[in-house]
Design a protein around this motif. Structure first.
Motif, short mmCIF file in Angstrom:
data_model
loop_
_atom_site.label_atom_id
_atom_site.label_comp_id
_atom_site.label_asym_id
_atom_site.label_seq_id
_atom_site.Cartn_x
_atom_site.Cartn_y
_atom_site.Cartn_z
N PRO A 179 0.82 -1.22 0.00
CA PRO A 179 0.00 0.00 0.00
C PRO A 179 0.85 1.27 0.00
O PRO A 179 0.42 2.30 -0.51
CB PRO A 179 -0.81 -0.11 1.30
N ALA A 180 2.06 1.19 0.53
CA ALA A 180 2.94 2.36 0.57
C ALA A 180 3.28 2.87 -0.83
O ALA A 180 3.43 4.07 -1.04
CB ALA A 180 4.21 2.04 1.34
N GLU A 181 3.39 1.96 -1.79
CA GLU A 181 3.70 2.39 -3.16
C GLU A 181 2.68 3.38 -3.68
O GLU A 181 3.04 4.40 -4.27
CB GLU A 181 3.75 1.18 -4.10
N SER A 182 1.42 3.10 -3.46
CA SER A 182 0.36 4.01 -3.92
C SER A 182 0.46 5.36 -3.24
O SER A 182 0.26 6.40 -3.86
CB SER A 182 -1.01 3.40 -3.64
N LEU A 183 0.77 5.34 -1.95
CA LEU A 183 0.93 6.59 -1.20
C LEU A 183 2.04 7.43 -1.80
O LEU A 183 1.86 8.62 -2.05
CB LEU A 183 1.24 6.28 0.27
N TYR A 184 3.19 6.83 -2.05
CA TYR A 184 4.33 7.59 -2.56
C TYR A 184 4.04 8.14 -3.96
O TYR A 184 4.37 9.29 -4.25
CB TYR A 184 5.61 6.76 -2.54
N LEU A 185 3.43 7.35 -4.80
CA LEU A 185 3.09 7.84 -6.14
C LEU A 185 2.12 9.02 -6.05
O LEU A 185 2.29 10.03 -6.74
CB LEU A 185 2.51 6.71 -6.98
N ALA A 186 1.11 8.91 -5.19
CA ALA A 186 0.14 9.99 -5.03
C ALA A 186 0.78 11.25 -4.44
O ALA A 186 0.30 12.36 -4.67
CB ALA A 186 -1.01 9.53 -4.15
N ALA A 187 1.86 11.07 -3.69
CA ALA A 187 2.55 12.20 -3.06
C ALA A 187 3.63 12.80 -3.96
O ALA A 187 4.42 13.64 -3.51
CB ALA A 187 3.15 11.77 -1.72
N GLY A 188 3.68 12.37 -5.22
CA GLY A 188 4.61 12.97 -6.17
C GLY A 188 5.98 12.34 -6.26
O GLY A 188 6.89 12.92 -6.85
N TRP A 189 6.14 11.15 -5.70
CA TRP A 189 7.42 10.45 -5.79
C TRP A 189 7.54 9.77 -7.14
O TRP A 189 6.53 9.40 -7.75
CB TRP A 189 7.53 9.42 -4.67
N THR A 190 8.76 9.57 -7.59
CA THR A 190 9.05 8.92 -8.87
C THR A 190 9.61 7.53 -8.60
O THR A 190 10.56 7.37 -7.83
CB THR A 190 10.06 9.74 -9.68
N ARG A 191 9.03 6.56 -9.28
CA ARG A 191 9.50 5.17 -9.17
C ARG A 191 10.80 5.06 -9.98
O ARG A 191 10.83 5.32 -11.16
CB ARG A 191 8.42 4.24 -9.74
N ALA A 192 11.87 4.63 -9.31
CA ALA A 192 13.17 4.52 -9.98
C ALA A 192 13.45 3.11 -10.49
O ALA A 192 14.22 2.93 -11.41
CB ALA A 192 14.29 4.95 -9.04
N GLY A 193 12.82 2.12 -9.87
CA GLY A 193 13.05 0.75 -10.31
C GLY A 193 12.75 -0.24 -9.21
O GLY A 193 12.38 0.13 -8.09
#
Length: 188
Positions: free
Chosen positions: A133-147
């Motif tokens: 669930p943390a992945e969704s939070l970070y994406l919604a908060a403007g974080w960029t997935r690096a890999g």
């Protein structure tokens, strides 16, 4: 909600409340670097071990405490490497199950990001279990997935799980207010 940055003394005074949250979150399936069962004693000892890093300014810890429990916490680890003082790592974002869905995780991240900017940090990094669930939070908060790294860490039961790396570039502040590349000792 108004998470507070803890001094080393406050961290020590709140270690039992922080430990209860950590043990509950690990029991609920989030490893955060620990294996289940994580006892309250082990969790409290781990929190207490962080006090020197807080004192030295290498670590900042925020917590939302309501008197008898910790509703959420997040930490920011500063680097002391000369070529990396512009970056820091987000660690141990946890929200008590009873406090989820109220925006506390976003509030903790916002407080951390503001403090990072005030400290001259322009790049944040973190890792989290892939598909959590943390992945969704970070994406919604403007974080960029690096890999993603396969089998990077285990879940609380010891099963290897993939980890997703994220980063976030922070917007610039007024140059007159933003110190450039402070030494780690001055982050306190």
């Amino acid at each position: 909600m108004s998470p507070q940055r803890l001094t080393a003394t406050e961290l020590l005074d709140s270690a039992d409340l922080l430990a209860a949250l950590l043990a509950d979150v690990v029991a609920g399936g989030a490893s955060l670097g620990f294996l289940a069962p994580l006892t309250h004693r082990e969790a409290a000892s781990w929190w207490r071990s962080l006090a020197p890093a807080v004192t030295e300014g290498r670590l900042a810890v925020w917590a939302e405490l309501d008197g008898h429990r910790c509703l959420g916490t997040v930490s920011l680890a500063f680097t002391d490497k000369p070529n990396g003082r512009h970056r820091a790592e987000v660690a141990k974002l946890m929200v008590h199950p009873a406090a989820r869905g109220r925006g506390l995780a976003r509030t903790l991240l916002t407080r951390l990001e503001d403090a990072a900017l005030d400290a001259g940090v322009s790049l944040l990094v973190l890792d989290t279990e892939t598909d959590s669930p943390a992945e969704s939070l970070y994406l919604a908060a403007g974080w960029t997935r690096a890999g993603e790294i396969p089998d990077y860490a285990t879940d609380p039961a010891g099963t290897p799980r993939p980890t997703t790396l994220f980063y976030k570039r922070l917007g610039a502040r007024d140059p007159a207010r933003t110190p450039q590349y402070r030494s780690a000792a001055r982050y306190a």
